[in-house]
Design a protein around this motif. Structure first.
Motif, PDB file in Angstrom:
ATOM      1  N   VAL A  68      -2.364 -17.007   5.161  1.00  0.00           N
ATOM      2  CA  VAL A  68      -2.611 -18.104   5.661  1.00  0.00           C
ATOM      3  C   VAL A  68      -1.539 -19.361   5.742  1.00  0.00           C
ATOM      4  O   VAL A  68      -2.284 -20.114   6.782  1.00  0.00           O
ATOM      5  N   GLU A  69      -0.243 -18.921   5.157  1.00  0.00           N
ATOM      6  CA  GLU A  69       0.871 -19.903   6.236  1.00  0.00           C
ATOM      7  C   GLU A  69       0.404 -19.748   7.680  1.00  0.00           C
ATOM      8  O   GLU A  69       0.744 -21.085   7.951  1.00  0.00           O
ATOM      9  N   ARG A  70       0.656 -18.647   7.400  1.00  0.00           N
ATOM     10  CA  ARG A  70       1.117 -18.875   9.684  1.00  0.00           C
ATOM     11  C   ARG A  70      -0.046 -19.444  10.235  1.00  0.00           C
ATOM     12  O   ARG A  70      -0.371 -19.916  10.909  1.00  0.00           O
ATOM     13  N   GLU A  71      -1.289 -19.713   9.143  1.00  0.00           N
ATOM     14  CA  GLU A  71      -2.516 -20.068  10.135  1.00  0.00           C
ATOM     15  C   GLU A  71      -2.211 -21.336  10.244  1.00  0.00           C
ATOM     16  O   GLU A  71      -2.627 -22.397  11.371  1.00  0.00           O
ATOM     17  N   LEU A  72      -1.792 -21.566   8.963  1.00  0.00           N
ATOM     18  CA  LEU A  72      -1.455 -23.589   8.966  1.00  0.00           C
ATOM     19  C   LEU A  72      -0.388 -23.601   9.967  1.00  0.00           C
ATOM     20  O   LEU A  72      -0.504 -24.492   9.725  1.00  0.00           O
TER      21      LEU A  72
END
Length: 197
Positions: A68-72
């Motif tokens: 999720v952090e990568r997408e954010l």
């Protein structure tokens, strides 16, 4: 000089669709493709529905997994954003809002954002202006003037088939291009400054 001519823009689309396949994702991809026809870019689609199991229980960004952090981070580092969400109870989906609640509030300042939504009927078309536009105004993003709203009947097998809507999507992208090009020049100039330093 070469950097200005060859530097691809990071164009990220966020779909708030909760399932796959998704009409919102299909609309987002259609808009991504139209932008890619006009400018050199690295398109990326973020499907919030696919992140649901990892997003649902998190209250703080530090609780989120790396996926999720990568997408954010991709959204925060994008040069141009496309956002598309189904209309749910007259607004965007709760999961779509939950995702953007984790975005740094200064990360989208002056970022061009093309707004889009899908719904069961035409009666929800104003959701783009009444719900999406204020959300991205909070982020001080530059929401583009023409939004794209599609209904269920505009799709066949999750592909846009309505000629008038396809034309509107193309017009929305055409009207966005001056701001997109301005973003490209700004990014290229910043990269050249870093290289020169």
């Amino acid at each position: 000089m070469n950097a200005k001519m060859t530097l691809p823009l990071r164009v990220v689309a966020v779909s708030g669709g909760l399932q796959r396949p998704s009409k919102s994702a299909a609309l987002a991809e259609h808009l991504l493709d139209l932008i890619a026809e006009e400018v050199l870019c690295e398109p990326r689609l973020v499907e919030v529905g696919q992140l649901a199991p990892q997003l649902a229980g998190a209250v703080w960004r530090s609780q989120l997994p790396d996926t999720v952090e990568r997408e954010l981070a991709a959204v925060e580092q994008a040069d141009v954003l496309v956002v598309a969400t189904p209309v749910f109870r007259g607004s965007y989906t709760g999961l779509f809002k939950h995702f953007f609640d984790f975005i740094d509030q200064d990360a989208l300042i002056d970022k061009p954002v093309l707004l889009a939504a899908t719904g069961g009927s035409e009666r929800h078309a104003l959701m783009i202006d009444h719900q999406l536009r204020p959300l991205f105004s909070f982020f001080q993003a530059r929401t583009l003037p023409l939004g794209v709203y599609a209904t269920d009947k505009d799709f066949v097998d999750y592909r846009l088939q309505n000629g008038a809507l396809i034309q509107r999507a193309r017009l929305a992208v055409q009207r966005a291009l001056p701001l997109v090009e301005l973003t490209r020049h700004t990014r290229s100039a910043n990269v050249e400054e870093v290289v020169a330093a």
